[in-house]
Structure formats: structure tokens, C-alpha cells
Design a protein around this motif. Structure first.
Motif, short mmCIF file in Angstrom:
data_model
loop_
_atom_site.label_atom_id
_atom_site.label_comp_id
_atom_site.label_asym_id
_atom_site.label_seq_id
_atom_site.Cartn_x
_atom_site.Cartn_y
_atom_site.Cartn_z
N PRO A 158 12.01 -1.86 -2.83
CA PRO A 158 10.86 -1.03 -3.17
C PRO A 158 11.02 0.40 -2.66
CG PRO A 158 10.30 -2.56 -1.41
CD PRO A 158 11.69 -2.89 -1.85
N LEU A 159 10.32 1.30 -3.32
CA LEU A 159 10.28 2.69 -2.90
C LEU A 159 8.89 2.98 -2.38
CD1 LEU A 159 12.14 4.32 -5.92
CD2 LEU A 159 13.08 3.72 -3.69
N VAL A 160 8.83 3.66 -1.23
CA VAL A 160 7.54 3.95 -0.62
C VAL A 160 7.42 5.43 -0.32
CG1 VAL A 160 7.30 1.66 0.40
CG2 VAL A 160 8.38 3.47 1.72
N ASN A 161 6.18 5.88 -0.15
CA ASN A 161 5.87 7.24 0.22
C ASN A 161 6.10 7.39 1.72
OD1 ASN A 161 4.90 9.84 0.21
ND2 ASN A 161 2.88 9.32 -0.52
N ASP A 162 6.16 8.62 2.19
CA ASP A 162 6.39 8.86 3.61
C ASP A 162 5.11 9.04 4.40
OD1 ASP A 162 5.76 11.28 2.45
OD2 ASP A 162 7.06 12.43 3.79
N ARG A 199 7.34 13.00 -5.62
CA ARG A 199 8.71 13.46 -5.86
C ARG A 199 9.67 12.83 -4.85
NH1 ARG A 199 11.25 19.28 -5.04
NH2 ARG A 199 13.24 18.87 -6.02
N LEU A 200 9.24 12.72 -3.61
CA LEU A 200 10.09 12.18 -2.55
C LEU A 200 9.61 10.78 -2.18
CD1 LEU A 200 12.32 12.58 -0.42
CD2 LEU A 200 10.57 13.54 1.08
N ARG A 201 10.49 9.82 -2.34
CA ARG A 201 10.17 8.44 -1.96
C ARG A 201 11.34 7.89 -1.15
NH1 ARG A 201 8.19 5.36 -7.24
NH2 ARG A 201 10.20 6.05 -8.01
N PHE A 202 11.11 6.79 -0.49
CA PHE A 202 12.13 6.18 0.36
C PHE A 202 12.37 4.75 -0.08
CE2 PHE A 202 9.97 9.41 2.77
CZ PHE A 202 11.03 10.14 3.30
N GLU A 203 13.63 4.35 -0.12
CA GLU A 203 13.96 2.96 -0.40
C GLU A 203 13.75 2.18 0.89
OE1 GLU A 203 18.06 0.77 -1.07
OE2 GLU A 203 17.47 1.91 -2.85
N VAL A 204 13.09 1.05 0.79
CA VAL A 204 12.85 0.23 1.97
C VAL A 204 14.08 -0.64 2.21
CG1 VAL A 204 11.42 -1.58 2.98
CG2 VAL A 204 10.38 0.18 1.56
N GLY A 205 14.64 -0.53 3.40
CA GLY A 205 15.77 -1.37 3.79
C GLY A 205 15.24 -2.61 4.49
N ASN A 232 13.98 -8.76 3.81
CA ASN A 232 14.60 -7.86 2.84
C ASN A 232 13.65 -7.76 1.65
OD1 ASN A 232 17.26 -7.21 4.03
ND2 ASN A 232 17.48 -9.42 3.96
N PRO A 233 12.77 -6.76 1.66
CA PRO A 233 11.76 -6.64 0.60
C PRO A 233 12.38 -6.42 -0.77
CG PRO A 233 11.30 -5.13 2.42
CD PRO A 233 12.66 -5.69 2.64
N VAL A 234 11.76 -7.02 -1.79
CA VAL A 234 12.18 -6.86 -3.18
C VAL A 234 10.94 -6.60 -4.01
CG1 VAL A 234 13.22 -8.02 -5.16
CG2 VAL A 234 14.17 -8.39 -2.89
N ALA A 278 0.83 -1.21 0.00
CA ALA A 278 0.00 0.00 0.00
C ALA A 278 0.87 1.26 0.00
CB ALA A 278 -0.94 0.00 1.21
N ALA A 279 1.97 1.23 0.75
CA ALA A 279 2.88 2.39 0.78
C ALA A 279 3.54 2.59 -0.58
CB ALA A 279 3.94 2.19 1.87
N MET A 280 3.90 1.48 -1.26
CA MET A 280 4.49 1.59 -2.60
C MET A 280 3.50 2.20 -3.57
SD MET A 280 6.50 -2.03 -3.05
CE MET A 280 6.65 -1.79 -4.81
N GLU A 281 2.26 1.75 -3.51
CA GLU A 281 1.23 2.26 -4.41
C GLU A 281 1.00 3.75 -4.19
OE1 GLU A 281 -3.43 1.41 -5.14
OE2 GLU A 281 -2.13 -0.34 -4.95
N SER A 282 0.99 4.17 -2.94
CA SER A 282 0.76 5.59 -2.67
C SER A 282 1.96 6.45 -3.05
CB SER A 282 0.40 5.80 -1.20
OG SER A 282 1.51 5.59 -0.36
#
Length: 106
Positions: free
Chosen positions: A87-91, A25-31, A77-79, A16-20
Motif C-alpha cells: 500500500p501507499l500512504v500519506n506522510d 503527489r508524494l506517497r510512501f510505500e509501506v514496507g 507485510n501489508p498488501v 486511514a493513512a492510505m485513504e488520506s
């Protein structure tokens, strides 16, 4: 709640965070995602020796007295399966995620 169900909930929240995050412009890589659970290990059946791991609520009655409660730490470790990368997610979240052991208890 089973351990698989708890991990499934984390997967759904990350999806859901990836979809949003699409178009943001600003996204975060999930570690690495570290989850720590209080679990109860139960032996089910006699011949097949099946073992089940259940996530329990802290302070659940009787579990500590029986000595069957354990702390389990799981590192995921999400892929992103479409890119093969982290994956990249919103904040932002629309609401806080449900706490394991609270909703849908069995």
C-alpha cells in the motif's frame, strides 16, 4: 487487549493513512511493519487446552513475578487487496495512533 485487537488497530491506522494519501503527489510505500508487544500467555479451560495471548502494559502488576510475561515480535507485510501490491500512504496523521494497552483496557 488481545493480540488480534492490537493488530486490528494497526490495520485501521494504515487504512486511514492510505485513504488520506489519495490524490497526494508524494506517497510512501509501506514496507514490513514490525510490532513488538509485551504479552501474557494464559491457559484457559481444562479439557480443550485453549491458549490466549494478551497484550499487557509494561510494568503491569504481578506479570513479571509470575514469569508469564513474554516479548512477542510480529512482522506484518501489508498488501493492498485491490492492487495486490504494497500500500501507499500519506506522510501525515491527524493525530498520533493510540498506544496499545492504554485505551479500552479490559
Amino acid at each position: 487487549m488481545g493480540l488480534a485487537e492490537a493488530v486490528r488497530g494497526v490495520r485501521e491506522e494504515l487504512a486511514a493513512a492510505m485513504e488520506s494519501a489519495d490524490g497526494e503527489r508524494l506517497r510512501f510505500e509501506v514496507g514490513p511493519v514490525e510490532l513488538e508487544f509485551m504479552v501474557e500467555v494464559r491457559h484457559e479451560g481444562q479439557a480443550e487446552g485453549k491458549v490466549k495471548v494478551w497484550v499487557v502494559e509494561a510494568g503491569a502488576s504481578g506479570t513479571a513475578a509470575r514469569g508469564s510475561s513474554h516479548t512477542l515480535k510480529v512482522v506484518l507485510n501489508p498488501v493492498d487487496t485491490s492492487t495486490g501490491a504494497a500500500p501507499l500512504v500519506n506522510d501525515e496523521l491527524a493525530a498520533p495512533p493510540p498506544r496499545p494497552g492504554r485505551a479500552g483496557q479490559r
